[in-house]
Design an enzyme around this catalytic site. Structure first.
Site, mmCIF file in Angstrom:
data_model
loop_
_atom_site.group_PDB
_atom_site.id
_atom_site.type_symbol
_atom_site.label_atom_id
_atom_site.label_comp_id
_atom_site.label_asym_id
_atom_site.label_seq_id
_atom_site.Cartn_x
_atom_site.Cartn_y
_atom_site.Cartn_z
ATOM 1 C CB SER A 1 -1.503 3.304 0.036
ATOM 2 O OG SER A 1 -1.246 2.891 -1.285
ATOM 3 C CG HIS B 1 2.163 6.220 -2.770
ATOM 4 N ND1 HIS B 1 0.853 6.610 -2.870
ATOM 5 C CD2 HIS B 1 2.151 4.952 -2.279
ATOM 6 C CE1 HIS B 1 0.071 5.621 -2.471
ATOM 7 N NE2 HIS B 1 0.835 4.605 -2.106
ATOM 8 C CG ASP C 1 1.161 9.385 -4.634
ATOM 9 O OD1 ASP C 1 1.354 8.480 -5.461
ATOM 10 O OD2 ASP C 1 0.383 9.270 -3.670
#
Length: 307
Positions: free
Chosen positions: A153, A281, A251
């Site tokens: 991320s 995600h 995501d």
């Protein structure tokens, strides 16, 4: 395929998104409360907390040694958390799995976070620790070969940005970049990527939450137009290290990661893009106990071995 049933079940247990301003201190405390005790964590040959004395200041790091061998390749790991969450503790299990599966010594970086530390403090810490690891190779037991970067991320943002800055500064020791569902474009205009619309609601990370969650970082001076903030905006991607980019089917950030992979290949950089079906995600941090997703660590090992 649909969202993995175990992920779907978990999402039904989550409380509604908080109303009003986000409280980073309270959110960090809530996150830390779910960290398992040390005795319940994946055992390795050695895990050691150190302080990296760098040009950016003193940065806490945690070093994971997988085996008793005298020397290993190195992997620098930058945790995720929208630049204000995450820590050495919350992502300890990810670093342990990376060390075990790849056979590399993992250096997890406790970089400074927004809003307390304004941009580019966190990025500076990640860059400085990367250089420190190379300079301290003898002390760390580095075998002088692999010096990889990995991040999930926002940590993937840092991994891409560190690789780019190092290239521009003539630091050529980085051998690989591994980006797990990276945040590579902090311009959250929904018209930019189909995944921002297709995966907007119902998969954990929601498109409407991207701006408030990243506001601590952006309000500290991080400009979305800056390629060190949004690496996909870098014009020339030539000369960067080979990349593994892992994306998740559900995501909102999926498409920007996959675009980055295509652009790397167009620039002559070997890049593998691997989309995980049924995942959202954060699956490496939260759902790697599911066998279909734990294989991301084996895929990382194989990428490092062949490139």
């Amino acid at each position: 395929m649909p969202l993995h049933p175990e992920i779907a079940t978990f999402l039904t247990t989550l409380p509604p998104a908080p109303e009003g301003p986000l409280d980073p201190v309270a959110m960090r405390a809530a996150e830390e409360a779910h960290v398992p005790p040390v005795e319940d964590r994946l055992p390795l040959h050695a895990v050691e907390d150190l302080t990296a004395h760098t040009a950016s200041g003193d940065v806490p790091v945690r070093v994971y040694t997988p085996t008793a061998a005298d020397r290993h390749g190195l992997l620098l790991y930058f945790h995720g958390g929208a630049f204000f969450l995450g820590s050495l503790e919350t992502h300890d299990h990810v670093a342990r799995s990376l060390a075990k599966e790849t056979g590399l010594k993992v250096v997890s970086v406790g970089y400074r976070r927004a809003p307390e530390a304004a941009f580019p403090a966190g990025l500076d810490d990640c860059c400085a620790v990367t250089r420190w690891a190379a300079e301290q190779g003898g002390r760390l037991g580095w075998d002088g070969t692999t010096l990889a970067l990995a991040g999930d991320s926002s940590g993937g943002t840092f991994a891409a940005a560190v690789a780019a800055r190092a290239h521009d500064e003539g630091f050529d020791r980085i051998t690989h970049q591994i980006l797990y569902y990276p945040s590579l474009d902090l311009d959250f205009d929904e018209d930019r990527y189909a995944s921002l619309r297709e995966n907007a609601v119902g998969y954990g990370l929601e498109t409407a939450g991207l701006k408030p969650f990243n506001a601590f970082y952006l309000d500290s001076g991080a400009d979305p137009a800056d390629p060190l903030v949004s690496p996909v905006k870098r014009e020339d991607l030539g000369g960067l290290p080979p990349a593994l980019i892992v994306t998740a089917e559900f995501d909102p950030l999926r498409d920007e990661g996959e675009l980055y992979g295509r652009r790397l290949r167009e620039a002559g950089v070997p890049a593998t893009v691997s989309r995980y079906a049924g995942a959202g995600h954060g699956f490496v941090q939260h759902f790697s106990w599911i066998p279909a997703y734990h294989r991301v660590f084996a895929e990382t090992r194989d990428f490092l071995a062949r490139s």
